[in-house]
Design a protein around this motif. Structure first.
Motif: not given
Length: 266
Positions: A32-35, A37-39, A66-67, A110-113
């Motif tokens: 999910c790096t691109d998600v 970094r682009d957010a 890491a991101v 941007a991300v849900v865990r």
């Protein structure tokens, strides 16, 4: 004044342990790096973090390292007692806690865990929960929803976006793995009742077990080499395995959701 929306969902058992979600955290950092970094706003929601906030603290630390260092993690729990108990671990604005459920408390992450949350629900409730979470995402956002055992040695998760599920990942601590089929105990709720003949996920687990047995001669070189050989075998047999051997050596295998989607009723 607008009344706050009632959290959607029920209180989970709250079981948690340090490093329980290390495997999925590292996978998120890689996939999910691109998600992130682009957010414009690198917000990550840890939904249902449990009785203690340790996994949310770890998630923030791992993604920041890491991101991107400005990633923000919002831990959400339905139980207000758990939210209050987590306050001492907060580090605003990088790590905060609030009351919320599948509606994500009005956040646009941007991300849900969402881990070990849907396991206690009925299978019929999974798709509506998925839609609620993905409907609250920021544009281009993703949800990582799954299950693991108490120590994080076995786990699996689904990657979803606004269009629906995209992939399934199975993961294991290889030094403790008897056979890949044991991951069946920790399949996501959408698939855990589908490990029966005639269902694609059953075929996948059976193929992995067959590959693991066939790779027994590699055992003297360590479980990683045996696992890599087993994953390579299923790919050679036609399974659309994603990623490269570098990820396989971590005890992972990822396939498109289309390869394991329920054959009936899903």
């Amino acid at each position: 004044m607008t009344r706050p929306r009632r959290p959607l969902g029920v209180v989970t058992r709250g079981t948690t342990n340090p490093n329980r979600l290390r495997r999925v955290d590292n996978w998120i950092a890689a996939h999910c790096t691109d998600v992130l970094r682009d957010a414009p706003d690198p917000l990550v929601v840890d939904l249902g973090y449990g009785a203690t906030p340790v996994t949310a603290v770890e998630l923030r630390a791992r993604l920041a390292a890491a991101v991107r260092p400005d990633v923000r993690v919002l831990g959400l729990e339905i139980d207000p007692v758990r939210v209050a108990a987590a306050a001492g671990a907060a580090d605003p604005p990088w790590l905060t806690f609030a009351r919320g459920g599948f509606e994500l408390a009005g956040a646009r992450p941007a991300v849900v865990r969402a881990f070990n949350v849907l396991r206690q629900y009925d299978e019929a409730e999974v798709a509506p929960a998925w839609r609620t979470m993905t409907g609250a995402l920021a544009p281009g956002g993703v949800v990582v929803e799954g299950t693991c055992d108490e120590l994080g040695r076995l786990g699996s998760w689904v990657l979803l976006d606004a269009a629906g599920p995209r992939s399934l990942t199975l993961a294991a601590k290889l030094s403790r793995l008897d056979s890949p089929g044991t991951v069946a105990e920790r399949l996501p709720k959408a698939l855990i009742h589908r490990n029966v003949p005639g269902e694609p996920v059953h075929d996948l687990l059976r193929a992995l077990d067959d590959g693991w047995r066939a790779a027994a001669p590699y055992a003297p070189f360590g479980p990683r080499q045996r696992w890599v050989r087993a994953v390579a075998a299923i790919r050679e047999a036609g399974w659309p395995v994603s990623d490269r051997p570098a990820r396989w050596r971590l005890g992972e295998v990822t396939v498109p959701w289309s390869a394991v989607a329920p054959a009936t009723g899903g």
